[in-house]
Write an enzyme that holds these catalytic residues in place. Sequence first.
Site, PDB file in Angstrom:
ATOM      1  N   GLU A 256     -78.999 -60.069  -0.642  1.00 47.54           N
ATOM      2  CA  GLU A 256     -79.715 -60.187   0.633  1.00 47.54           C
ATOM      3  C   GLU A 256     -79.919 -61.659   0.995  1.00 47.54           C
ATOM      4  O   GLU A 256     -80.282 -62.466   0.151  1.00 47.54           O
ATOM      5  CB  GLU A 256     -81.066 -59.485   0.513  1.00 47.54           C
ATOM      6  CG  GLU A 256     -81.935 -59.575   1.748  1.00 47.54           C
ATOM      7  CD  GLU A 256     -83.314 -58.969   1.544  1.00 47.54           C
ATOM      8  OE1 GLU A 256     -84.041 -58.800   2.539  1.00 47.54           O
ATOM      9  OE2 GLU A 256     -83.665 -58.663   0.385  1.00 47.54           O
ATOM     10  N   LYS A 314     -80.396 -54.055   9.189  1.00 53.25           N
ATOM     11  CA  LYS A 314     -81.455 -53.303   8.530  1.00 53.25           C
ATOM     12  C   LYS A 314     -82.318 -52.592   9.557  1.00 53.25           C
ATOM     13  O   LYS A 314     -82.786 -53.204  10.521  1.00 53.25           O
ATOM     14  CB  LYS A 314     -82.309 -54.245   7.673  1.00 53.25           C
ATOM     15  CG  LYS A 314     -83.362 -53.531   6.851  1.00 53.25           C
ATOM     16  CD  LYS A 314     -84.141 -54.511   5.998  1.00 53.25           C
ATOM     17  CE  LYS A 314     -85.179 -53.773   5.155  1.00 53.25           C
ATOM     18  NZ  LYS A 314     -86.002 -54.692   4.356  1.00 53.25           N
ATOM     19  N   CYS A 366     -82.890 -54.345   0.828  1.00 51.10           N
ATOM     20  CA  CYS A 366     -84.238 -54.442   0.286  1.00 51.10           C
ATOM     21  C   CYS A 366     -84.782 -53.052  -0.016  1.00 51.10           C
ATOM     22  O   CYS A 366     -84.109 -52.252  -0.639  1.00 51.10           O
ATOM     23  CB  CYS A 366     -85.125 -55.231   1.254  1.00 51.10           C
ATOM     24  SG  CYS A 366     -86.756 -55.658   0.601  1.00 51.10           S
TER      25      CYS A 366
END
Length: 494
Positions: A256, A314, A366
């Site tokens: 990430e 995301k 995440c």
Amino acid sequence: MQKPAGLVLLAAFGAASVFSFAPLYLGALMPLSLAGWLWGISRTRTARGALLAGYAWGLGYFVANVYWIYISLHTFGGMPGWMAAGCVVLFGAYLALFPALAAYLGRRLPCPEPLRLPLLLPTLFCATEWLRGTLFTGFPWAEIGTSQIPAWPLAGYAPVLGSYGVGWLLQAGTGLLLAQWRAPLRWAAVTALWLAGWGLLHVEWTTPVGRPVNVSLAQSNIAQDMKWDAAHYVDNLRVNLQQVQRAKGDIIVLPETAIPAFLSDVPPWYLDTLRSAAGRRALVLGVPLQGKAANEYYNGAMVLTDPGQPVYKKQHLVPFGEFVPVPWLFGWMYRFLDMPLSGFSRGAVKQAPFVIGPTRLAANICYEDVFGSEIAQALPEATMLVNFSNLAWFDGSWAAEQQLQMSQARALETGRYMLRSTNTGATAIVDAQGRVQARLPQRQRAILEGQAVNRTGLTPYGRWQNTPILLIWLLVTLSLVCAGIRRQHPSKSF
């Protein structure tokens, strides 16, 4: 009203649950912790007393399981220690409302008494746990069912009913052992439940396709206070290049925000150098993406070596980390937090997997891998899953190990391999049975070389997600309440 000593004991029962999760994986402790919740409620005679008992247990449970938030708020967010500790307690106090609500309803609703402990209370507990994972974008961290994954017998139900279903069966089995039933009947029922789960663990729900894929998962190990420091920007880019040059796999994954800048701001020559280092292999990495508007940006991932540059944005953001819910109420936190890019925009709910040769790689970033039903939405197209994470925000805690266990749950639910590339850990390859095939030690700069297998087909959970277990809970609750009303008012009919 419960005595203070009793409430402290209940909080201790709740806190003990932390040892049932990774890295210890002592799943057998979770029934003992849940027994404390059930015991506390069974000793009360009023709904108010049950509410207090459930709340005390929940406060201990959540403060113990989310203590690592203190590190991100204080160490890296710049919040004063007393305030960060207070926020952890306040967050735990909010989350404790859910088991408290279950306790209150479990004592308040009419139900045949022999079925209250083994059915009504477990069903309400798990229904409010689902509510916790849904309300205000949800925070399903530390679901009780996850504690049984991957190797405890009840994990076998995960591909059928998901981790919520595993938790329900776990809680129901615990309640059954505490119920006032004949001992042989109780033990026979619980033994049958666990044996069936053990049998389901050996069912292969999905089908492998083609040859194993060689993968390289990078772990950059860049300290959080250096990752976004402009003075270390060039060094961070150099680390990425060196890891790509050393990687041997056909698919190379960087974690990430591996590039700590908007893709549009990265020098083109550097991106070309990365592509050249990857050669004919696929390079997939996490990078912030700028939108059309000035204040529109995404926590993203992309296949840098694909000329079409497919991206994933995301879509499930972290409250208070990537966005602040109810800004008029919590906006004050921005005055204390020093978190870069903390106002992300949301990506689309449904996004196509990356196409890399025969692999259809579904991305999640995440803590998106905490949400089982959302991960399952990538099926049946996806043949493999990949998670990009940076948990340096919680360095030194058990958060990374706990999230790895949640990735194991998602792999088991979907029957897909899960690749994890993280900044500081836990970087790992998880197989379709939720087992860790290979991993790197935390806080080491290294590359995990291994193989993963593309798989097709759908598990029952992959097909229906949480719908079956929600319907089961609804039917069980309605049936028990109706039966309780009949006992209270025999003249009424339904």
